[in-house]
Motif scaffolding. Structure first.
Motif, PDB file in Angstrom:
ATOM      1  N   TYR A  62      53.448  26.356  32.620  1.00 20.74           N
ATOM      2  CA  TYR A  62      52.940  26.393  33.977  1.00 20.74           C
ATOM      3  C   TYR A  62      51.622  25.644  34.076  1.00 20.74           C
ATOM      4  CZ  TYR A  62      56.381  30.054  35.011  1.00 20.74           C
ATOM      5  OH  TYR A  62      57.538  30.763  35.195  1.00 20.74           O
ATOM      6  N   LEU A  63      51.375  25.059  35.246  1.00 17.79           N
ATOM      7  CA  LEU A  63      50.097  24.395  35.465  1.00 17.79           C
ATOM      8  C   LEU A  63      48.964  25.408  35.529  1.00 17.79           C
ATOM      9  CD1 LEU A  63      50.870  21.551  38.043  1.00 17.79           C
ATOM     10  CD2 LEU A  63      50.800  21.466  35.555  1.00 17.79           C
ATOM     11  N   LEU A  64      49.248  26.608  36.030  1.00 20.40           N
ATOM     12  CA  LEU A  64      48.270  27.687  36.030  1.00 20.40           C
ATOM     13  C   LEU A  64      48.825  28.794  35.148  1.00 20.40           C
ATOM     14  CD1 LEU A  64      45.551  28.426  37.301  1.00 20.40           C
ATOM     15  CD2 LEU A  64      46.791  29.566  39.142  1.00 20.40           C
ATOM     16  N   ASP A  65      48.125  29.063  34.071  1.00 26.47           N
ATOM     17  CA  ASP A  65      48.606  29.995  33.064  1.00 26.47           C
ATOM     18  C   ASP A  65      49.008  31.336  33.688  1.00 26.47           C
ATOM     19  OD1 ASP A  65      48.852  31.787  30.887  1.00 26.47           O
ATOM     20  OD2 ASP A  65      47.538  30.540  29.677  1.00 26.47           O
ATOM     21  N   PRO A  66      50.227  31.829  33.410  1.00 24.05           N
ATOM     22  CA  PRO A  66      50.634  33.141  33.941  1.00 24.05           C
ATOM     23  C   PRO A  66      49.699  34.268  33.526  1.00 24.05           C
ATOM     24  CG  PRO A  66      52.536  31.952  33.092  1.00 24.05           C
ATOM     25  CD  PRO A  66      51.324  31.160  32.674  1.00 24.05           C
TER      26      PRO A  66
ATOM     27  N   ALA B  23      57.514  36.978  38.622  1.00 24.41           N
ATOM     28  CA  ALA B  23      58.108  35.710  38.202  1.00 24.41           C
ATOM     29  C   ALA B  23      58.330  34.788  39.397  1.00 24.41           C
ATOM     30  CB  ALA B  23      59.427  35.964  37.468  1.00 24.41           C
ATOM     31  N   ALA B  24      58.772  35.365  40.520  1.00 29.52           N
ATOM     32  CA  ALA B  24      59.019  34.549  41.712  1.00 29.52           C
ATOM     33  C   ALA B  24      57.727  33.928  42.225  1.00 29.52           C
ATOM     34  CB  ALA B  24      59.674  35.403  42.796  1.00 29.52           C
ATOM     35  N   LYS B  25      56.660  34.715  42.225  1.00 30.89           N
ATOM     36  CA  LYS B  25      55.387  34.181  42.717  1.00 30.89           C
ATOM     37  C   LYS B  25      54.869  33.100  41.777  1.00 30.89           C
ATOM     38  CE  LYS B  25      52.565  36.608  45.060  1.00 30.89           C
ATOM     39  NZ  LYS B  25      51.605  37.631  45.561  1.00 30.89           N
ATOM     40  N   ARG B  26      54.988  33.304  40.476  1.00 31.08           N
ATOM     41  CA  ARG B  26      54.524  32.274  39.535  1.00 31.08           C
ATOM     42  C   ARG B  26      55.307  30.983  39.721  1.00 31.08           C
ATOM     43  NH1 ARG B  26      54.730  36.520  35.724  1.00 31.08           N
ATOM     44  NH2 ARG B  26      56.532  35.556  34.715  1.00 31.08           N
ATOM     45  N   ARG B  27      56.613  31.094  39.976  1.00 29.16           N
ATOM     46  CA  ARG B  27      57.415  29.886  40.196  1.00 29.16           C
ATOM     47  C   ARG B  27      56.946  29.152  41.444  1.00 29.16           C
ATOM     48  NH1 ARG B  27      61.867  33.075  38.348  1.00 29.16           N
ATOM     49  NH2 ARG B  27      62.311  33.699  40.501  1.00 29.16           N
ATOM     50  N   GLN B  28      56.705  29.918  42.528  1.00 25.67           N
ATOM     51  CA  GLN B  28      56.285  29.265  43.764  1.00 25.67           C
ATOM     52  C   GLN B  28      54.907  28.634  43.609  1.00 25.67           C
ATOM     53  OE1 GLN B  28      55.406  31.620  47.281  1.00 25.67           O
ATOM     54  NE2 GLN B  28      56.519  30.144  48.530  1.00 25.67           N
ATOM     55  N   VAL B  29      53.986  29.343  42.967  1.00 23.69           N
ATOM     56  CA  VAL B  29      52.652  28.790  42.734  1.00 23.69           C
ATOM     57  C   VAL B  29      52.745  27.510  41.918  1.00 23.69           C
ATOM     58  CG1 VAL B  29      50.485  29.174  41.485  1.00 23.69           C
ATOM     59  CG2 VAL B  29      51.383  30.956  42.996  1.00 23.69           C
ATOM     60  N   ASP B  30      53.551  27.542  40.856  1.00 26.48           N
ATOM     61  CA  ASP B  30      53.651  26.372  39.994  1.00 26.48           C
ATOM     62  C   ASP B  30      54.277  25.189  40.731  1.00 26.48           C
ATOM     63  OD1 ASP B  30      53.335  25.359  37.142  1.00 26.48           O
ATOM     64  OD2 ASP B  30      55.455  24.935  37.493  1.00 26.48           O
ATOM     65  N   ALA B  31      55.314  25.457  41.528  1.00 25.27           N
ATOM     66  CA  ALA B  31      55.955  24.376  42.281  1.00 25.27           C
ATOM     67  C   ALA B  31      54.979  23.767  43.286  1.00 25.27           C
ATOM     68  CB  ALA B  31      57.198  24.899  43.003  1.00 25.27           C
ATOM     69  N   PHE B  32      54.211  24.617  43.957  1.00 22.07           N
ATOM     70  CA  PHE B  32      53.216  24.118  44.910  1.00 22.07           C
ATOM     71  C   PHE B  32      52.145  23.288  44.202  1.00 22.07           C
ATOM     72  CE2 PHE B  32      48.919  25.217  46.544  1.00 22.07           C
ATOM     73  CZ  PHE B  32      48.907  24.312  47.584  1.00 22.07           C
ATOM     74  N   LEU B  33      51.657  23.779  43.067  1.00 20.79           N
ATOM     75  CA  LEU B  33      50.603  23.046  42.349  1.00 20.79           C
ATOM     76  C   LEU B  33      51.112  21.703  41.833  1.00 20.79           C
ATOM     77  CD1 LEU B  33      48.811  25.904  40.369  1.00 20.79           C
ATOM     78  CD2 LEU B  33      48.118  24.821  42.518  1.00 20.79           C
TER      79      LEU B  33
ATOM     80  N   SER C 274      46.085  29.482  48.463  1.00 21.52           N
ATOM     81  CA  SER C 274      44.735  28.929  48.604  1.00 21.52           C
ATOM     82  C   SER C 274      43.943  29.172  47.327  1.00 21.52           C
ATOM     83  CB  SER C 274      43.992  29.577  49.776  1.00 21.52           C
ATOM     84  OG  SER C 274      44.735  29.558  50.957  1.00 21.52           O
ATOM     85  N   PHE C 275      43.964  30.418  46.841  1.00 21.36           N
ATOM     86  CA  PHE C 275      43.235  30.748  45.622  1.00 21.36           C
ATOM     87  C   PHE C 275      43.795  29.979  44.423  1.00 21.36           C
ATOM     88  CE2 PHE C 275      42.153  34.676  48.035  1.00 21.36           C
ATOM     89  CZ  PHE C 275      40.769  34.576  47.951  1.00 21.36           C
ATOM     90  N   ALA C 276      45.121  29.870  44.354  1.00 19.67           N
ATOM     91  CA  ALA C 276      45.723  29.129  43.241  1.00 19.67           C
ATOM     92  C   ALA C 276      45.319  27.658  43.284  1.00 19.67           C
ATOM     93  CB  ALA C 276      47.244  29.266  43.286  1.00 19.67           C
ATOM     94  N   ALA C 277      45.275  27.076  44.487  1.00 19.63           N
ATOM     95  CA  ALA C 277      44.862  25.678  44.624  1.00 19.63           C
ATOM     96  C   ALA C 277      43.434  25.501  44.147  1.00 19.63           C
ATOM     97  CB  ALA C 277      45.003  25.219  46.075  1.00 19.63           C
ATOM     98  N   TYR C 278      42.543  26.408  44.553  1.00 21.27           N
ATOM     99  CA  TYR C 278      41.142  26.292  44.110  1.00 21.27           C
ATOM    100  C   TYR C 278      41.043  26.434  42.596  1.00 21.27           C
ATOM    101  CZ  TYR C 278      36.265  27.136  43.267  1.00 21.27           C
ATOM    102  OH  TYR C 278      34.988  27.033  42.753  1.00 21.27           O
ATOM    103  N   ARG C 279      41.742  27.415  42.061  1.00 14.12           N
ATOM    104  CA  ARG C 279      41.663  27.660  40.606  1.00 14.12           C
ATOM    105  C   ARG C 279      42.133  26.433  39.830  1.00 14.12           C
ATOM    106  NH1 ARG C 279      39.817  28.544  36.456  1.00 14.12           N
ATOM    107  NH2 ARG C 279      40.380  30.121  34.934  1.00 14.12           N
ATOM    108  N   TYR C 280      43.246  25.871  40.253  1.00 13.87           N
ATOM    109  CA  TYR C 280      43.791  24.729  39.535  1.00 13.87           C
ATOM    110  C   TYR C 280      42.915  23.490  39.705  1.00 13.87           C
ATOM    111  CZ  TYR C 280      46.749  20.762  38.401  1.00 13.87           C
ATOM    112  OH  TYR C 280      47.214  19.587  37.882  1.00 13.87           O
ATOM    113  N   LEU C 281      42.559  23.165  40.939  1.00 11.68           N
ATOM    114  CA  LEU C 281      41.805  21.936  41.199  1.00 11.68           C
ATOM    115  C   LEU C 281      40.423  21.965  40.549  1.00 11.68           C
ATOM    116  CD1 LEU C 281      42.751  21.380  44.937  1.00 11.68           C
ATOM    117  CD2 LEU C 281      43.477  19.977  42.995  1.00 11.68           C
ATOM    118  N   SER C 282      39.737  23.103  40.641  1.00  9.60           N
ATOM    119  CA  SER C 282      38.418  23.178  40.010  1.00  9.60           C
ATOM    120  C   SER C 282      38.542  23.055  38.498  1.00  9.60           C
ATOM    121  CB  SER C 282      37.718  24.488  40.396  1.00  9.60           C
ATOM    122  OG  SER C 282      38.479  25.612  39.987  1.00  9.60           O
TER     123      SER C 282
END
Length: 384
Positions: free
Chosen positions: A131-135, A147-157, A184-192
C-alpha cells in the motif's frame, strides 16, 4: 499481553537509532499527562553533509523540523522524545514494525510484525500487496482500518500520485464536500510524506463534521496544516485559492458545483468521483430519445446507467472547453463499489478548437439536455 513500559521503550529506542529505520511516529498522550508537542515524526534523510535523522514535531499550531547527526546528537534527541508522555509509538525499520500503546495503567501494549515493505517482492500474482499508505499507520487507528477502507484509500492515493508531478513543492488542497474527511487526512498524510508542503482545507455543509474533523486534526498534530470550514461547496470561504481540488462522492449536482468552483479558481488539478447522477437521468425521462437510440432509454435500468455515462462525458467535455485535459478512469475495482469512476483533470490553458466546441454542442442538442455544470459555468447575462 501488557509489558513493562521501560523495556518496551528501550526496544523503541533501539529501533529509532537503527540505521535501518524508515519511519517513526509518536502521538497521543498518556492518562493524566500531556507531551510538550502533540506529534513527532522521525525519518532518515540523506543530506550533502551526510546521513541525518530528521525529527519533525508540532505543537498543534506550527511545525518544527531539525536534522540531527548520528551519534551523541541523535542519542540525546531520541532520549528527549522517549521521555515525553506520548500514548502511542509506531516505528518501522526495513525488517520490522512495532506499534506501542500505553495503557491507562501505564503498561505497554506492543504489537510486533515483519516489515510491510519487502525488499524484493516475488513477481506474479503471489506478490504481497504494498500500500502507498502503510495499513499500520497510526492514521488508520483514528479513521478505521477495515480492508475495504484501506483498498479505497490506496486506490485514491494512486490516482492522486498519478495526477501530480514527480517534483514536490508547495501544494494548497481543498476537499469540497469532505464529509468525515478520511480521504482528506489520507491525502495529507501521503503527500506530506512524499515531500509536498501541503496546506489542506476541508469543506462540508455540516458544522458537526467541521468540529469532529478539527478535533481529529488536533489529535494527529496536523491542525497547523489541515483545517475545516462549514459551508456549501459553492459559497464556503477558501483562501488562498487551491492548486488541487478534490470532490469525492459528492452527490448528483454537488459534483457539478465542485467542478465549477475548481474551474473558476483556475485550479491546476481536479479529482472528482461523481455519485448519484439524478439530474440528467430525470431529464431523459421527460424527453424522447433521438433516433435510433430509443432502446437506450426505454428500460429504466438502462436509462439510469446511460445517464451516468452521458453526465460524465458531458462533464469531461466541458472541462476541455475550459482549458483542462480531462480523463475518466476507474479508480476502485467495481467489485468493491459501483461508484468507481474518477474524473481526473489537469489545467493546460489550451483553448478548445472549433471542432471540440461543435462536438459538445451537438451531443447536448441531440439529447436535448441541460447539463448543470454548463449552467454554473455560463457567464452572467450582462457579460454575454
Amino acid at each position: 499481553m501488557p509489558e513493562p513500559l521501560d523495556s518496551a521503550l528501550a526496544e523503541v529506542r533501539s529501533m529509532l537509532l537503527d540505521p535501518a529505520l524508515t519511519r517513526a511516529v509518536a502521538a497521543g498522550r498518556r492518562r493524566g499527562q500531556r507531551p510538550s508537542v502533540v506529534r513527532a515524526e522521525l525519518r532518515p534523510v540523506a543530506l550533502k553533509a551526510g546521513p541525518r535523522l530528521q525529527i519533525s514535531t508540532s505543537d498543534g499550531e506550527r511545525p518544527y523540523t531539525r536534522n540531527v547527526a548520528p551519534g551523541p546528537e541523535a542519542d540525546t534527541a531520541v532520549e528527549a522524545l522517549l521521555a515525553e508522555p506520548f500514548g502511542n509509538w509506531h516505528v518501522e525499520t526495513v525488517e520490522a514494525t512495532l506499534q506501542l500503546r500505553v495503557t491507562k495503567s501505564g503498561e505497554a501494549q506492543v504489537h510486533r510484525s515483519a516489515s510491510t515493505r519487502p525488499a524484493a517482492a516475488p513477481a506474479g500474482h503471489d506478490r504481497a500487496k504494498e500500500y502507498l499508505l502503510d495499513p499500520g499507520d497510526l492514521l488508520f487507528a483514528e479513521i478505521g482500518g477495515s480492508a475495504a477502507k484501506r483498498r479505497q484509500v490506496d486506490a485514491f492515493l494512486r490516482a492522486l500520485a498519478a495526477t501530480l508531478p514527480d517534483e514536490p513543492g508547495p501544494l494548497r488542497v481543498v476537499d469540497l464536500g469532505c464529509g468525515n474527511a478520511y480521504l482528506s487526512f489520507a491525502a495529507y498524510r501521503y503527500l506530506s510524506g512524499q515531500g509536498w508542503d501541503v496546506e489542506l482545507v476541508g469543506v462540508d455543509v455540516r458544522d458537526d463534521q467541521r468540529r469532529r474533523n478539527t478535533a481529529l486534526a488536533l489529535r494527529l498534530g496536523w491542525a497547523d496544516r489541515v483545517r475545516f470550514v462549514a459551508g456549501t461547496i459553492a459559497d464556503a470561504v477558501v483562501e488562498p485559492v487551491p492548486d488541487l481540488v478534490l470532490a469525492l462522492h459528492a452527490c448528483d449536482t454537488a459534483t457539478d458545483e465542485a467542478l465549477a468552483r475548481a474551474v473558476r479558481w483556475g485550479a491546476r488539478w481536479v479529482l472528482a468521483a461523481p455519485c448519484c447522477h439524478h439530474d440528467i437521468a430525470a431529464q431523459l425521462r421527460t424527453r424522447p430519445a433521438p433516433a435510433p437510440y430509443e432502446l437506450l432509454t426505454r428500460q429504466g435500468i438502462l436509462r439510469e446507467r446511460f445517464a451516468d455515462v452521458l453526465t460524465d462525458a458531458l462533464r469531461a467535455g466541458l472541462l476541455r472547453l475550459h482549458g483542462y485535459r480531462a480523463e475518466v478512469v476507474e479508480f476502485v475495482d467495481s467489485a468493491h463499489t459501483p461508484r468507481n469512476l474518477l474524473i481526473r483533470a489537469r489545467h493546460t490553458g489550451v483553448e478548445p478548437t472549433d471542432a471540440q466546441r461543435a462536438e459538445y454542442r451537438e451531443l447536448v442538442a441531440q439529447w436535448r439536455v441541460s447539463p448543470r455544470l454548463e449552467t454554473l459555468l455560463a457567464p452572467p447575462a450582462a457579460m454575454r
